[in-house]
Design a protein around this motif. Structure first.
Motif, PDB file in Angstrom:
ATOM      1  N   GLY A 503       0.722  -1.191   0.069  1.00  0.00           N
ATOM      2  CA  GLY A 503       0.058   0.183   0.007  1.00  0.00           C
ATOM      3  C   GLY A 503       0.612   1.377   0.083  1.00  0.00           C
ATOM      4  N   TYR A 504       2.091   1.160  -0.119  1.00  0.00           N
ATOM      5  CA  TYR A 504       2.914   2.218  -0.275  1.00  0.00           C
ATOM      6  C   TYR A 504       2.960   3.012  -1.619  1.00  0.00           C
ATOM      7  CZ  TYR A 504       4.596   1.293   4.328  1.00  0.00           C
ATOM      8  OH  TYR A 504       5.081   1.129   5.585  1.00  0.00           O
ATOM      9  N   PRO A 505       3.137   4.208  -1.711  1.00  0.00           N
ATOM     10  CA  PRO A 505       3.337   4.960  -2.915  1.00  0.00           C
ATOM     11  C   PRO A 505       4.251   4.676  -3.798  1.00  0.00           C
ATOM     12  CG  PRO A 505       3.499   6.643  -1.199  1.00  0.00           C
ATOM     13  CD  PRO A 505       3.259   5.229  -0.606  1.00  0.00           C
ATOM     14  N   THR A 506       4.499   4.715  -4.907  1.00  0.00           N
ATOM     15  CA  THR A 506       5.786   4.548  -5.709  1.00  0.00           C
ATOM     16  C   THR A 506       5.960   5.751  -6.726  1.00  0.00           C
ATOM     17  OG1 THR A 506       4.109   3.522  -7.559  1.00  0.00           O
ATOM     18  CG2 THR A 506       5.234   2.099  -5.954  1.00  0.00           C
ATOM     19  N   LEU A 507       6.931   5.643  -7.296  1.00  0.00           N
ATOM     20  CA  LEU A 507       7.598   6.730  -8.122  1.00  0.00           C
ATOM     21  C   LEU A 507       6.492   7.017  -9.438  1.00  0.00           C
ATOM     22  CD1 LEU A 507       9.980   6.640  -6.155  1.00  0.00           C
ATOM     23  CD2 LEU A 507      11.530   7.167  -8.217  1.00  0.00           C
ATOM     24  N   LYS A 508       6.558   8.201  -9.767  1.00  0.00           N
ATOM     25  CA  LYS A 508       5.563   8.448 -11.150  1.00  0.00           C
ATOM     26  C   LYS A 508       6.505   7.835 -12.068  1.00  0.00           C
ATOM     27  CE  LYS A 508       3.949  12.977  -9.655  1.00  0.00           C
ATOM     28  NZ  LYS A 508       3.979  14.355 -10.036  1.00  0.00           N
ATOM     29  N   GLU A 509       5.549   7.278 -13.136  1.00  0.00           N
ATOM     30  CA  GLU A 509       5.979   6.583 -14.230  1.00  0.00           C
ATOM     31  C   GLU A 509       7.256   7.254 -14.974  1.00  0.00           C
ATOM     32  OE1 GLU A 509       6.268   2.995 -16.092  1.00  0.00           O
ATOM     33  OE2 GLU A 509       4.649   3.414 -14.604  1.00  0.00           O
ATOM     34  N   SER A 510       7.112   8.513 -15.070  1.00  0.00           N
ATOM     35  CA  SER A 510       8.259   9.201 -15.987  1.00  0.00           C
ATOM     36  C   SER A 510       9.502   9.429 -15.137  1.00  0.00           C
ATOM     37  CB  SER A 510       7.525  10.735 -16.230  1.00  0.00           C
ATOM     38  OG  SER A 510       7.150  11.491 -15.029  1.00  0.00           O
ATOM     39  N   LEU A 511       9.363   9.445 -13.597  1.00  0.00           N
ATOM     40  CA  LEU A 511      10.609   9.316 -13.019  1.00  0.00           C
ATOM     41  C   LEU A 511      10.923   8.224 -12.318  1.00  0.00           C
ATOM     42  CD1 LEU A 511       9.260  12.405 -10.772  1.00  0.00           C
ATOM     43  CD2 LEU A 511      10.526  12.487 -12.811  1.00  0.00           C
ATOM     44  N   ASP A 512      10.577   7.026 -12.647  1.00  0.00           N
ATOM     45  CA  ASP A 512      11.069   5.786 -12.257  1.00  0.00           C
ATOM     46  C   ASP A 512      12.227   5.547 -13.100  1.00  0.00           C
ATOM     47  OD1 ASP A 512      11.006   3.404 -10.793  1.00  0.00           O
ATOM     48  OD2 ASP A 512       8.754   2.946 -11.563  1.00  0.00           O
ATOM     49  N   LEU A 513      12.990   4.550 -12.411  1.00  0.00           N
ATOM     50  CA  LEU A 513      14.288   3.831 -13.104  1.00  0.00           C
ATOM     51  C   LEU A 513      14.252   3.271 -14.361  1.00  0.00           C
ATOM     52  CD1 LEU A 513      15.787   2.019  -9.892  1.00  0.00           C
ATOM     53  CD2 LEU A 513      16.161   4.446 -10.615  1.00  0.00           C
ATOM     54  N   ASP A 520      13.990  -7.267  -8.694  1.00  0.00           N
ATOM     55  CA  ASP A 520      13.922  -7.083  -7.289  1.00  0.00           C
ATOM     56  C   ASP A 520      14.305  -5.765  -6.897  1.00  0.00           C
ATOM     57  OD1 ASP A 520      12.935  -9.704  -6.970  1.00  0.00           O
ATOM     58  OD2 ASP A 520      14.780 -10.453  -6.369  1.00  0.00           O
ATOM     59  N   LEU A 521      15.071  -4.943  -7.621  1.00  0.00           N
ATOM     60  CA  LEU A 521      15.408  -3.505  -7.136  1.00  0.00           C
ATOM     61  C   LEU A 521      15.220  -2.774  -8.152  1.00  0.00           C
ATOM     62  CD1 LEU A 521      18.843  -4.420  -5.566  1.00  0.00           C
ATOM     63  CD2 LEU A 521      16.604  -4.202  -4.256  1.00  0.00           C
ATOM     64  N   ASN A 522      13.815  -2.623  -8.748  1.00  0.00           N
ATOM     65  CA  ASN A 522      13.532  -1.912  -9.943  1.00  0.00           C
ATOM     66  C   ASN A 522      13.163  -0.636  -9.742  1.00  0.00           C
ATOM     67  OD1 ASN A 522      11.386  -2.591  -8.879  1.00  0.00           O
ATOM     68  ND2 ASN A 522      10.523  -3.808 -10.495  1.00  0.00           N
ATOM     69  N   THR A 523      13.127   0.181  -8.343  1.00  0.00           N
ATOM     70  CA  THR A 523      12.462   1.588  -8.175  1.00  0.00           C
ATOM     71  C   THR A 523      13.146   1.896  -7.081  1.00  0.00           C
ATOM     72  OG1 THR A 523      10.717   2.899  -7.863  1.00  0.00           O
ATOM     73  CG2 THR A 523      10.742   0.785  -6.572  1.00  0.00           C
ATOM     74  N   THR A 558       6.545  10.561  -4.350  1.00  0.00           N
ATOM     75  CA  THR A 558       6.288  10.034  -5.959  1.00  0.00           C
ATOM     76  C   THR A 558       6.972  11.047  -6.715  1.00  0.00           C
ATOM     77  OG1 THR A 558       4.241  11.451  -5.558  1.00  0.00           O
ATOM     78  CG2 THR A 558       4.237   9.193  -5.177  1.00  0.00           C
ATOM     79  N   ASP A 559       7.345  12.270  -6.330  1.00  0.00           N
ATOM     80  CA  ASP A 559       7.933  13.255  -7.183  1.00  0.00           C
ATOM     81  C   ASP A 559       9.531  12.856  -7.253  1.00  0.00           C
ATOM     82  OD1 ASP A 559       5.708  14.328  -8.387  1.00  0.00           O
ATOM     83  OD2 ASP A 559       5.880  15.538  -6.387  1.00  0.00           O
ATOM     84  N   ARG A 560      10.162  11.969  -6.569  1.00  0.00           N
ATOM     85  CA  ARG A 560      11.488  11.475  -6.731  1.00  0.00           C
ATOM     86  C   ARG A 560      12.175  12.395  -5.802  1.00  0.00           C
ATOM     87  NH1 ARG A 560      14.980   8.892 -11.559  1.00  0.00           N
ATOM     88  NH2 ARG A 560      16.763   8.327 -10.312  1.00  0.00           N
ATOM     89  N   GLU A 561      11.627  13.315  -4.684  1.00  0.00           N
ATOM     90  CA  GLU A 561      12.138  14.097  -3.843  1.00  0.00           C
ATOM     91  C   GLU A 561      12.640  13.477  -2.717  1.00  0.00           C
ATOM     92  OE1 GLU A 561       9.413  17.995  -5.113  1.00  0.00           O
ATOM     93  OE2 GLU A 561       9.010  17.081  -3.070  1.00  0.00           O
ATOM     94  N   GLU A 562      13.876  13.435  -2.312  1.00  0.00           N
ATOM     95  CA  GLU A 562      14.617  12.593  -1.009  1.00  0.00           C
ATOM     96  C   GLU A 562      14.532  13.400   0.264  1.00  0.00           C
ATOM     97  OE1 GLU A 562      19.058  11.111   0.171  1.00  0.00           O
ATOM     98  OE2 GLU A 562      18.802  12.543  -1.542  1.00  0.00           O
ATOM     99  N   ARG A 563      14.068  12.526   1.256  1.00  0.00           N
ATOM    100  CA  ARG A 563      14.027  12.939   2.630  1.00  0.00           C
ATOM    101  C   ARG A 563      14.535  11.884   3.298  1.00  0.00           C
ATOM    102  NH1 ARG A 563       8.662  11.537   1.540  1.00  0.00           N
ATOM    103  NH2 ARG A 563       7.649  10.296   3.199  1.00  0.00           N
ATOM    104  N   SER A 564      14.851  12.403   4.596  1.00  0.00           N
ATOM    105  CA  SER A 564      15.327  11.629   5.743  1.00  0.00           C
ATOM    106  C   SER A 564      14.361  10.729   6.526  1.00  0.00           C
ATOM    107  CB  SER A 564      16.647  12.211   6.606  1.00  0.00           C
ATOM    108  OG  SER A 564      17.058  11.102   7.292  1.00  0.00           O
TER     109      SER A 564
END
Length: 768
Positions: A503-513, A520-523, A558-564
């Protein structure tokens, strides 16, 4: 610097204030008086004269003396070797008590001869030791009048003074003499300074040979004819009090002159001398290529017979200190260097003039013939204006007042409009800058004349904020480790399908890897919790039944913004099975919350709403629907805490446990603020109220805190009891504390106030 105020009368005209005022004023101008000690000589000790001294008939080491004490002649048996007829001595009469040796004087019989008193030594009177025998008095102790037989010893003018122990800072070498202290007092009280008569200079027939160039120094030479072996008691006692008494009479006379004038004096045999400057910068006095003395470092050996060639010397303390720093002298004399490094008196002729005064007073037959002094010194000149002084002191001082203070201190001052041209006296080695001049003005104006003003602080914080944050986060990690949590580190990458399943959000398609490492490590991970759950499953498969983990790392939105983020997991046993808990102790909601509180600091919990669960699917998928809550700290939501969803635990074969995740950027180190505490015991009052079953204790507590009930410090929940339909009985404890005693009636008022707040806001009522 030890000063007998009695000596000041030779240097100052007029009357000095009383001792307490004198001490306070000296301390105020920077010459701190550490102690003021009177001469506490015993009572019934008088001046006597030995009329006759004969051998004791029955003892070889005793003498029978006839002592005139003015009113009568006393027979006294004495064991001192130096007692002789014609001497003035200190006699302790019958009835006297000598505190220094704890002795009561009484009539006694010694080897068959009666004795009616005692002839005292210096130590028996509480004075320094001068010799191995009795104290022999002379008129120097009562300089203005002759010694009077029967006069109490404590009434002699020398003992009427007070011993002042003056602490000097290293820069005030000019005050290491009576003359230096007298100059300060002259300026402080506007008393004229007595100057010794100037000496007429005559060329020596065989003067010392001088080099072509000398470092900054002053040298004065004189020929002294003195044929005497006694030293006045005034000089002997003064040097003994200073702990500088020597065995040679001439050395003591010169040492006393230095004590009076601050000029360094040494004596040589009258023969051809040569002054030279060595490669190390020291000025040496030689004879036949043999070094006799190093000026300011090592003195000459005292000659045995007259005539003496006297040398009055000064060497610039800065030059001397630099030379000694580069070339330490193992044979250096501490007492001499102590004076020369701080700066002796450069007015060498003044030292010879004071010696001449002593010779006239105590040795009338002596002659002193001084030569013309040699000096390579240049006075320091400082130019400044009145505004500079005002900026340094913080208060405006009139130019006339500045001139008055400085001229009293022997400065030469010339005023041109607001500009001052100042010539510093040669003996003030510590004055070199406008700030030094301002300090002199401040000393005599008084610090109390300067208006109080807050300091202007322009210091900025140079601390590295990133390092400070790193230290704080590592402090949190250290607390977790102390509670037996193990730190884990995972990749920043995660499996997208796993995040979606939880149920966790994922990166937007345009910002994904675009080119992941593997399937197994695709995002990029959006939470630390999935990684901890996987670590928990692996540890369970390895046979561990007690698992406590934490991770501090980065996550992305989801916008690929990093936080701690900071996440915790605890499952299985909190304490493994062992005595006295053979079944172990499992983690529960409260123990997990308490552990997090020890790491993160105090926090509150706020229940999840259905609307929030619908907005954030992971709240339903990952967390237990009835054992989860938001974490609040300082009124701000910083994360979530709860039990692992049982369905997820069964599906992934996990141990039952609890997880929490907080936004570490919202965590702040606790700011400590000191506050007073009551010395009185704390009072506790318990309440059990009936409220709606959906009412939260946090809401009750918040209402009581907002009411600001006097002396109510804290509110604790105790227990919950089921009541009639739709209600519960909630027990709480009130902590009450005051800086003053509280009566039972006052305590009851506080409890009633709290109950009325709960009744008003929640319809609560007291359970009977």
């Amino acid at each position: 610097m030890l000063l007998n105020t009695y000596i000041l009368h030779d240097f100052l005209e007029g009357r000095l204030p009383n001792i307490p005022t004198l001490c306070a004023d000296l301390s105020r101008i920077g010459l701190e008086v550490e102690s003021a000690t009177p001469f506490e000589l015993p009572e019934r000790v008088v001046v006597g004269k030995v009329l006759e001294c004969t051998k004791h008939p029955n003892a070889t080491k005793l003498s029978v003396c006839q002592i005139d004490v003015g009113s009568e002649v006393l027979q006294i048996v004495c064991g001192a070797r130096n007692v002789q007829a014609g001497q003035f001595v200190a006699v302790a009469l019958v009835g006297a008590y000598l505190n220094a040796c704890n002795l009561h004087i009484q009539t006694s019989t010694l080897r068959g001869v009666e004795s009616f008193g005692m002839i005292c030594s210096s130590t028996e009177l509480g004075l320094p030791k001068l010799n191995e025998g009795i104290l022999i008095l002379d008129s120097s102790l009562n300089r203005d009048d002759a010694l009077v037989l029967g006069m109490p010893l404590r009434n002699l003018s020398f003992f009427q003074g007070m011993l002042l122990d003056i602490a000097l800072t290293p820069n005030r070498g000019d005050c290491l003499s009576v003359l230096g202290i007298a100059r300060e007092l002259s300026a402080l009280y506007r008393l004229p300074l007595k100057n010794p008569p100037k000496l007429s200079e005559t060329a020596l027939s065989n003067p010392p040979k001088l080099p072509a160039s000398l470092p900054p120094c002053a040298l004065g030479y004189a020929l002294l004819d003195l044929d005497a072996s006694f030293l006045p008691l005034e000089i002997t006692l003064t040097l003994a009090l200073q702990r500088s008494l020597q065995t040679n009479m001439v050395s003591n006379l010169l040492e006393y002159t230095t004590y009076l004038s601050g000029v360094l004096l040494h004596a040589y045999s009258y023969e051809s001398l040569e002054v030279c400057v060595d490669t190390e910068g020291f000025v040496r006095v030689e004879h036949a290529s043999q070094t006799l003395a190093t000026i300011g470092v090592t003195p000459s050996a005292p000659p045995a017979t007259s005539p003496f060639l006297l040398e009055a010397s000064f060497i610039n303390p800065t030059h001397l200190c630099q030379s000694l720093h580069r070339h330490p002298q193992g044979s250096a004399t501490h007492a001499l260097i102590y004076r020369s490094k701080r700066g002796s008196n450069p007015e060498v002729q003044v030292g010879l003039a004071w010696l001449s005064v002593l010779l006239t007073r105590f040795y009338p037959g002596a002659t002193l013939r001084p030569d013309t002094p040699i000096s390579t010194l240049t006075p320091t000149r400082i130019a400044l204006n009145v505004e500079e002084i005002a900026q340094i002191l913080g208060v405006h001082v009139q130019a006339v007042r500045i001139k008055e203070i400085l001229e009293d201190l022997n400065f030469k001052v010339c005023i041109q409009d607001t500009r001052l041209e100042i010539q510093v006296p040669l003996f003030r080695h510590d004055i070199a800058t406008p700030q030094d001049v301002a300090e002199e003005i401040l000393r005599f104006m008084g610090l109390e004349q300067i208006p109080k003003q807050a300091l202007i602080i322009s210091e900025v914080n140079h601390a590295n904020t990133h390092y400070t944050r790193y230290k704080f986060e590592r402090t949190l990690a250290s607390r977790a480790l102390a509670l037996q949590f193990k730190e884990v580190v995972h990749y920043l990458f995660a499996k997208k399908e796993k995040l979606e399943a939880l149920g966790y959000p994922t990166l937007k398609e345009s910002l994904d890897l675009l080119n992941p490492i593997n399937h197994d490590l695709n995002t990029l991970r959006t939470s630390l919790v999935p990684g901890l759950l996987e670590a928990c499953a692996r540890n369970k498969n390895l046979g561990f039944k007690s698992i406590a983990l934490f991770e501090l790392g980065s996550i992305y939105n989801t916008d690929r913004e990093e936080r701690s983020s900071l996440a915790f997991l605890a499952s299985g046993f909190r304490k493994s099975p062992h005595y006295p808990h053979p079944k172990g102790i499992a983690w529960d909601f409260y123990s997990f919350s308490s552990a997090l509180s020890s790491i993160l600091g105090r926090f509150e919990l706020d229940p999840l709403t259905q609307k929030q669960r619908d907005k954030y699917p992971y709240l339903t998928t990952t967390y237990h629907p009835y054992q989860s809550a938001w974490i609040l700290q300082r009124g701000c939501r910083i994360g979530i805490l709860g039990a692992v969803n049982p369905i997820l635990a069964q599906q992934d074969d996990l141990l039952e446990g609890f997880v929490a995740e907080v936004d570490s950027a919202l965590l702040r180190s606790k700011s400590y603020r000191a506050q007073g505490f009551s010395k009185l015991p704390t009072s506790f009052r318990d309440l059990t109220i009936l409220v709606d079953e959906n009412c939260l204790f946090a809401s009750l507590k918040r209402s009581l805190e907002q009411a600001q009930i006097p002396y109510l410090k804290e509110i604790f929940p105790l227990d919950i009891y089921p009541e009639e339909k739709g209600q519960i009985a909630l027990s709480m404890r009130l902590k009450i504390q005051s800086q003053e005693p509280l009566t039972d009636a006052r305590l009851q008022e506080i409890v009633q106030h709290a109950l009325s707040v709960l009744e008003q806001h929640f319809g609560a009522r007291l359970k009977r």
